[in-house]
Design an enzyme around this catalytic site. Structure first.
Site, PDB file in Angstrom:
ATOM      1  N   GLU A  38       0.852  -1.197   0.000  1.00  0.00           N
ATOM      2  CA  GLU A  38       0.000   0.000   0.000  1.00  0.00           C
ATOM      3  C   GLU A  38       0.884   1.242   0.000  1.00  0.00           C
ATOM      4  O   GLU A  38       1.676   1.450   0.905  1.00  0.00           O
ATOM      5  CB  GLU A  38      -0.887  -0.017   1.250  1.00  0.00           C
ATOM      6  N   ARG A  54       0.331  10.459   0.348  1.00  0.00           N
ATOM      7  CA  ARG A  54       0.606  11.568   1.275  1.00  0.00           C
ATOM      8  C   ARG A  54       1.838  12.349   0.866  1.00  0.00           C
ATOM      9  O   ARG A  54       2.235  13.272   1.558  1.00  0.00           O
ATOM     10  CB  ARG A  54       0.878  11.021   2.684  1.00  0.00           C
ATOM     11  N   LYS A  86     -10.795  -1.861   6.982  1.00  0.00           N
ATOM     12  CA  LYS A  86      -9.584  -1.473   7.700  1.00  0.00           C
ATOM     13  C   LYS A  86     -10.014  -0.917   9.056  1.00  0.00           C
ATOM     14  O   LYS A  86     -10.852  -0.019   9.109  1.00  0.00           O
ATOM     15  CB  LYS A  86      -8.841  -0.401   6.894  1.00  0.00           C
TER      16      LYS A  86
END
Ligand code: 3PG
Length: 208
Positions: free
Chosen positions: A40, A44, A128
């Site tokens: 993943e 950001r 999640k």
């Protein structure tokens, strides 16, 4: 591949915040070599989409997705960059609808029972749990096992090599996510052997 199939590929999903595009491919190769193919890349950093693109084209054994996807525009950008799945820290109705419409495997973030129920109303059964450690951790997952029967979780946030096995022993945990397998100092130093070793330990963690 559905999100449940992706989650079944390895007990740990490395959560990677890539600062420099050049480090993406060697980092991905080290993790895959250690036995963690599902990666993943958090959206950001400036480098994130380029990192995703490079891994998608140059590391065929990796199943690379985008994390920290907050809205439909980011979901589309991730898809264009070659993401095979997307992950969000929380979920809005708009993001859930966009994910369903896109057909992109989606791991929506939840922190509460109500959020988990809302995610299930949109058709998501693998969620999640974020931020796991500071939101009740293993105790929360045990407590929701009966009332939220049928839902499974990928706890992420504060999970590390010491706590991951306890999470993975729970019947409603499909896999865990975490950044501990790719420490910032090891990435900056290009210490791919250390990262491969951390990945190998994580890949050996057992699920029931
Ligand atoms: C995430 O985006 O999922 C988290 O930042 C990962 O949490 P960790 O850095 O505590 O593993």
């Amino acid at each position: 591949m559905r999100i449940a199939e992706i989650a079944a590929r390895a007990p740990v999903i490395p959560v990677l915040t890539v600062e420099r595009p050049a480090e993406a491919v060697p980092l991905a190769r080290a993790l895959v070599a250690g036995g963690l193919p599902v990666l993943e890349i958090t959206l950001r950093t400036e480098a994130a989409l380029e990192a995703l693109k490079r891994i998608a084209t140059e590391v065929p054994d990796a199943i690379v997705g985008a994390g920290t996807v907050l809205n439909e525009a980011q979901l589309e950008a991730a898809e264009r960059a070659g993401a095979r799945f997307v992950v969000s820290p929380g979920c809005t109705a708009a993001l859930a609808r966009a994910a369903v419409e896109s057909g992109m495997p989606f791991l929506p973030g939840v922190q509460t029972v109500s959020e988990a129920m809302a995610a299930r109303e949109h058709g998501f059964e693998l969620l999640k749990f974020f931020p796991a450690d500071m939101s009740g951790g293993i105790g929360w997952l045990k407590a929701v096992g009966a009332p939220l029967a049928g839902l499974r979780f990928c706890p992420t946030g504060g999970v590390n090599a010491e706590t991951a096995p306890g999470y993975l022993a729970l019947p409603n945990v499909a896999c865990v996510g975490g950044s501990w397998v790719a420490p910032k100092d090891a990435v900056a130093a290009g210490d791919w052997a250390r990262i491969e070793g951390l990945a190998a330990t994580a890949a050996g963690m057992k699920r029931p």
